[in-house]
Design a protein around this motif. Sequence first.
Motif, short mmCIF file in Angstrom:
data_model
loop_
_atom_site.label_atom_id
_atom_site.label_comp_id
_atom_site.label_asym_id
_atom_site.label_seq_id
_atom_site.Cartn_x
_atom_site.Cartn_y
_atom_site.Cartn_z
N LEU A 36 2.53 -7.25 1.63
CA LEU A 36 3.83 -7.33 0.98
C LEU A 36 4.42 -5.93 0.89
O LEU A 36 3.81 -5.03 0.32
N PRO A 37 5.60 -5.72 1.47
CA PRO A 37 6.18 -4.37 1.49
C PRO A 37 6.87 -4.04 0.17
O PRO A 37 8.08 -3.89 0.12
N GLY A 38 6.10 -3.92 -0.91
CA GLY A 38 6.70 -3.72 -2.22
C GLY A 38 6.55 -2.32 -2.77
O GLY A 38 6.01 -1.42 -2.11
N LEU A 39 7.02 -2.14 -4.01
CA LEU A 39 7.00 -0.83 -4.67
C LEU A 39 5.59 -0.31 -4.89
O LEU A 39 5.31 0.87 -4.74
N GLY A 40 4.69 -1.21 -5.31
CA GLY A 40 3.34 -0.78 -5.67
C GLY A 40 2.64 -0.12 -4.51
O GLY A 40 2.16 1.01 -4.61
N GLY A 41 2.60 -0.82 -3.39
CA GLY A 41 1.97 -0.27 -2.20
C GLY A 41 2.64 1.04 -1.79
O GLY A 41 1.99 2.01 -1.42
N GLY A 42 3.98 1.05 -1.90
CA GLY A 42 4.73 2.25 -1.51
C GLY A 42 4.35 3.44 -2.38
O GLY A 42 4.19 4.56 -1.88
N LEU A 43 4.17 3.18 -3.66
CA LEU A 43 3.85 4.27 -4.59
C LEU A 43 2.45 4.82 -4.33
O LEU A 43 2.24 6.03 -4.31
N VAL A 44 1.47 3.94 -4.08
CA VAL A 44 0.11 4.40 -3.79
C VAL A 44 0.13 5.26 -2.54
O VAL A 44 -0.45 6.35 -2.48
N GLN A 45 0.80 4.75 -1.52
CA GLN A 45 0.87 5.48 -0.25
C GLN A 45 1.48 6.86 -0.47
O GLN A 45 0.96 7.86 0.00
N ALA A 46 2.58 6.91 -1.22
CA ALA A 46 3.25 8.18 -1.46
C ALA A 46 2.34 9.14 -2.22
O ALA A 46 2.29 10.33 -1.92
N ALA A 47 1.60 8.61 -3.21
CA ALA A 47 0.72 9.48 -4.00
C ALA A 47 -0.38 10.04 -3.12
O ALA A 47 -0.75 11.21 -3.23
N LEU A 48 -0.91 9.21 -2.22
CA LEU A 48 -2.03 9.66 -1.41
C LEU A 48 -1.62 10.75 -0.43
O LEU A 48 -2.43 11.60 -0.08
N THR A 65 8.88 13.66 -3.54
CA THR A 65 10.20 13.12 -3.89
C THR A 65 10.09 11.62 -4.13
O THR A 65 10.70 11.09 -5.06
N VAL A 66 9.30 10.93 -3.31
CA VAL A 66 9.16 9.49 -3.48
C VAL A 66 8.41 9.18 -4.77
O VAL A 66 8.82 8.31 -5.54
N ILE A 67 7.32 9.92 -5.02
CA ILE A 67 6.55 9.67 -6.25
C ILE A 67 7.46 9.81 -7.46
O ILE A 67 7.52 8.94 -8.33
N GLN A 68 8.19 10.93 -7.51
CA GLN A 68 9.02 11.19 -8.68
C GLN A 68 10.09 10.12 -8.84
O GLN A 68 10.31 9.61 -9.94
N SER A 69 10.72 9.76 -7.74
CA SER A 69 11.81 8.79 -7.85
C SER A 69 11.29 7.43 -8.25
O SER A 69 11.86 6.77 -9.12
N LEU A 70 10.21 6.98 -7.60
CA LEU A 70 9.68 5.66 -7.93
C LEU A 70 9.15 5.64 -9.36
O LEU A 70 9.34 4.66 -10.08
#
Lengths: 326, 301, 585
Positions: free
Chosen positions: B240-252, B257-262
Motif C-alpha cells: 500500500l503506497p501510504g504515508l506510513g511506509g513513506g515515512l519509514v523509508q524517508a527516515a531510513l 525534508t520529507v521526514i520533517q514535512s510528514l
Amino acid sequence: MICAIIVVVNLKNIENSFSRTIRLQNSLYRIGAKLGLRRLAKTRPLVILFGAILITIVFLTIFADFVSPYNPLVQDISSRLESPGQEFLFGSDNFGRDVFSRVIYGSRSSLYIAITSVIIGTILGTIIGTFSAYRGGWVDQVSQRGIDTLLGFPSLVLAIILVVTLGSSTQAVTIAIAVALIPQVARLSRAHALSIKEEDFVIAARSIGAQPMSIIFKHIIPHTFGPIVAYAAGYVSVAIVVESALSFIGLGVPPPYPSWGGMLQEGRLYMEVAPWVTIFPGIALSVTAFSFALLGDALRDIFDPRDRFYNGSFFPSGNKSDLKEM
Amino acid sequence: MLPGDIVSWILSGGGEAVHSAEVREALRQELGLNDHLVVQYGRWLWSMVNGEFGGRSLVNGQPIAAIVARQFPVTLLLVTYAVALSVIVSVPLGVLAAWKRNRWQDYLVRLITIPGQALPNFWSALLILLGLVIIFRWSPPIVYTSPWEDILTHFQIIFLPVLLLAWEHSSHIVRVTRAYILEVIHKNYILSARAKGLSQRHILLRHALRNALVPIVTILGLQLGWLLSGTLILESIFGLPGLGGGLVQAALVRDYTVIQSLATLLVFIMLSVNLIIDLIYGVIDPRILLSPQLTRPYTGS
Amino acid sequence: MILGFSAILVMGLILDYYNQVPTPISNIPDLESIDPNNQEKDVDISPSFQDDQGGDLDDPSIQQKRGGILVLANRGDPPAGFDTMRTSSIALHHVAGALFGPGNLVMRCRENMYLVCPYLARSWLPNPSFTEWTFTLRNDVFWHDNTQFTPNDVKFWLNLSISGLKVGDKIRAPAYFEGDLGEIEKVEVIPPVQVKITLKNPNRFFPDILANPRLKIAHPRHLMEPRINDGDLSVSPLDVGLIGLGPFKFDNYEPGSIMQVLRFDNYFEHDAGGDQLPYLDGIDYVIISDPVAMDIAFRTGRLDGGARGFGHYLSEERVVGYTRDLEDNVHFSQIEGGTIRLAFNVLKSGPWQDMRVRRAIALWIDKESAIPAVLGGFGWTTPDISPNNPFKDKRFVVWPKFDLAPLDERRDEAKKLMAGAGYSNGFSMGHLCRARHTQACQFLKDQLVGLGIDLQLHIIDEGEWNRARVSLDFDTQPGALSVLPIPEGTEGVYGRFSLSPDAYSKHEDEEVDRFYRLLRDATTTERRIDIWRQLQKYLFVEQTYIIPIAEATYVVPYRTYVRGLVIPSEDGHTNTDFATVWLDK
C-alpha cells in the motif's frame, strides 16, 4: 508480574516515609485485598494463569545460563535448519544455532528493553506530567503543547527516528521506546495529578508552606502512582511489540545477540521450510506481551476502574467540576 | 539532525557504486546540504509557509506536496476502515463482556481481542499470507487501486491490513466499553431506569451505551497514534503506497525534508482529529455545551 | 567517394581488430578441465537466452511473439528521479533498461556480455594512439517523443556526466560514474552523425568502460536544456516525463505501487528475422519491497518475474515454496553476483596491520560454510570475478594455494601464524555490519571466535552505512556485493585509495598502484589477464588486504512462459531492456 512486585516494593517504601497519609493506607489496603490470590483466582482466573506463565518466563530469563542446553551464539553450519527433536528441542536456525536456547536468551534482551524502557518512560513521564499539573499556568500550557506534538508522532515513528539518530544498539532501542512512552505517561499522570492537587491534604501541605517539589514527590506522586503502574504494565506489552517492529525494520537488538523480534525478522525467510525458527520466538513474544496486557488490564481494574486516562478529553482544562461524582 | 549520509545513499541506492569524493561533495552542495543547519531548517520552514509544503524530497526530487497528496488518501482510507470496523465489532463485544461480566462470554471476548495488541502485526500478516498461499493458492492483489477505480480489487488488497489493524484497535475499545458500561450501570439514573421496569437490554443500549460513547470516542483519538504506527510495516508488506511506509523509508535514508514535512503533517492531523473529537463530545453529551460549569465534565475526574 | 569508401574500410578493419580484443568466452579453457581438484559447487549458469534450455527449434512467427504485458517485481521506487547519472541502484536499473535501453553508444553484447556491441552508435574508430574515439551514430534512433537522436544529444549527455553544471552559485553535480569517464578531455560533434571523444591518456579499452550497463542515456537535450536555461539545474529524467531511447516508453508511475511502460513503436532494434523489437506490448513493474511478499505474489501467479537486487534474489529455502506451488512452470535464472569479503583498514593501528594476522584470518575462515549460511545456498568460494568471466583466473583455487588444503591443516597454519605474530591469545577487532544483511557479519563473528578474535559488530543502517564505510574509522568491513566485471573496474575498491571513500581496504601500498598502471598500459587481453592474476595474488594472498570469502549466485524466478529472456552471466544490471522477451501463453 515484575511490575506488580515493583508496585508493592514502591508502596512499602512510600509507606515508611508517609505512613500518616490516610489515602495511602487505603490504597495499600486495596492492593492487599484485591491482590489476595484466593479471591483473584475466583474473580480473575486468566490473571492467575498468565501470571504463572509470566513468572515462568521471568524465571527462565534469570536462570537462562542453567536452563538453555546450548550457547545461543555458537554456530554449527552442518546442522542448520534441523527440525525440533531430540537434539534441538525447538529445532535449529540458519546458522545451526539452537532455537530453544535463543528463545530463552532472547527473553533477556526483549524483557530488558521492554521493562527498562517502560520504567524510564514512566518515571520521566510521571515527573513531567505531575509537575505540569501542579504548576499549572504557562508551564502547563507549554509542556502540554510539547506533549501534544510528541503524541502527534506515531510512537513507532518517534522510535525509528531516535534509533536512526542514536545508532543501532540495545541502549538506543531502550531509550527510543522510553521516549515514545513519555508523552503517553505524562498525559496520564497529569490527569491524575490534577484531581489530587485539589485534595484537602495537598492544600493542607501547601498551607503549612511545604516546598512545591516536596508536595509533588511526597503527596501527589504516591497517590497517582498506583494507576500509573497499572498502565505501565500494559505498556510493557506495547514495548515488546514495538521492539519487534524495530527489529523488523532492521533497527532492533544488534545481531548476533538474540531477541524475539530479531529472531522473527531473521527467520521469516525460512518460514516455510523451517517454521520453527519463527514460531517459537513468536509464541514466546505473543504470550509474554499478552500476559503483560492482561496484567495491565487487571491492575487497571483495581486501581482505576473508571479508566481515568481515557476519561480526559485531549485538551483537558483542569476543571474539577465533576470530582464529586467520584 | 541525523547522522548518516543521504548523498551516498542516492549515489548507490543501497547497492554499490564507485564514485569520487568530488562527486559526493558536489552533490551535497547541489542539494544544499553544505549550508548551515539553521539555513537548511529556515529554508524548509519557509517552504512550509509559502505553500510548497516542505519543498522537494532529497532522494527523488519530487515535490513533497505531491507525495503527500498521493500517500495521504491511502493511509486515510486504511485507518478509516480500521476504525470503522473495530468500532462496529468491538462496541457490541464490549457491551457483551460487561453484560456477562466474569462469565465465559467475558473471558472469550477478552481472549480474542487482547492478542490483537500482543501479536507483532508483521508476523501475523506474513502467517496469514503464507496460510492463504498454502491452503487456497491465493494472495491479495499487489497493485493498489483506489476505490474509485476498482472497488473490488481495492477491498481485496486492503482487507487484510484493515483486519489486522482493527484487531489491534479492538482490544482497547472493548476494554473501555466494558469498563464504562460496568461503571454506568451503577449510576443513579440507570438504577431509576431499572426501577421503572425497563428491560436490561433497553437500559444497556439506551442509557449505558450512550454514556459510554464519550470515553470510546476519546480512546479513538488517543489510540490514533498507535494505529498509525501499525500502518508503517503493514503498508510495506501489502504494497500500500501510504504515508506510513513513506515515512519509514524517508527516515531510513535520512530524507530530512520529507521526514520533517510528514511529521508536521501527522502532528497536525492528530491535533485536528482530537479537536474534532472535543467537538463531538458536545454532540454525544449535550451537558458539555449546556453548562459552563461542566465544560469538561470528564476531565481529570 | 573513394575517400568515404576507404574510410569505411579502415573503420571496419579497426572494428574487427577491436572486436578481437576482449576474448570471447569460448577461448578460455574450461574451469573443470584445468582443475581436477575443483571442489566448487557446480554452478549451472545459462549465459544467454533462456530459450536455449527449452530448445529453440520451433521458433514461432512474429505474430505469436507479439503482444502481452510482462509483470515483474521491482524491489523499490527508483530513487533520484530516475536519473541514471545519480544512482546505480538496481531499483532504478531494473526499470531503466526498458525505458532508456541496455546501453549508450555501445552496449554489452546480448549473446556474450564480455564483448562490446554497437547500440546507438553504428561503429567507432580510434586514432592510432587510442586518444581519440570517433563514434558514428545510427540515424534511425528516436526519443520517445519522436524527436531524432543526434550527436548533440551525446555531447550534452557526456558533458553533463563529466562536469555537471555551474551557473552562478547553483551547481549540478557530475555523474557518479564521472571517475570512470574522467579520462575524457573533450567531446566534439562532427556533423551530421559523428561524435569525437578525446581522451587525456591513451585507452584502447574505452568502449569497454562505456559499455557499463549502468551508463544509460536518460537525458534528452531538447527537453532538458530549456529547463536548465531557466535555472533548474537539477532537472531529472522524471521531470521531463521520462523520455528515453529504449524499447519501451513511459506510461504510468504510481510511486510505492507500480511503474508501467508501453511498447515504443519507433524503436530501432530488430531481431535476427528483421522484425522490430520489442515483442511485448508493455511491462508492469510492481514495487514490492518485502521479499516474502514477492514470493507469495509470484507463487499465486500475480507476477511473471521476480525482482533483481540482493535480498530479493532467491535462496534455496525460498525456492522450495516456488517449486511446490508452480512445479515446472517456474524457471530460476542464475546470475553470477557479488562477493562477500573481509577487508582491512591497514591505515588504522591494530593487530591487523601485521600481514601474518591477516593471512591467518584468511586461512582460518571456513569459506564453504558461508554459502548455505550467508548466500542462501547459491554461490561458490572464489577469489574474485566470476567463473564465466574471461578475466577470471580459472586456476585460482589451485594456483595461489588459496583454499586448497583441508580446513584442519589451514587452521593449524593459521594458529601458528597468529602465535608468530604474538597474538596467540587473540584480540578484539571491529567490523562494520549493514543492518540490511547481517548474516555475513554473524557468520564471520562466529568463525573468528576459534582464532581468539572477538569481532565487534557495529551495526549500521542504510543511511549510515555509506558514511561509515568511507570513513577511516573502521577496523574491517565487508565491502559490498558489487560486481566489477573488468579488472580495471576494481581499482576504485582495491587500489591504493587511502583517500578514496570507496576503497574497501585502506592501505598505502604503492605496489598495488604499479599493478593497476601495468593493467592500464597492457595491450593484449592475455597480458591483462596475467597482470590481473599477479595483482590478485598480491592483494588476496601475499598481503591479504582483502579476504574474498564467497561469491553469490543471484537467482531470479521467471515463469517458463516468459521466453527470450537474456540473462546476463554476471552483473544483474545488464540486459534489463527485455526487448527480446515474449510470452508463450
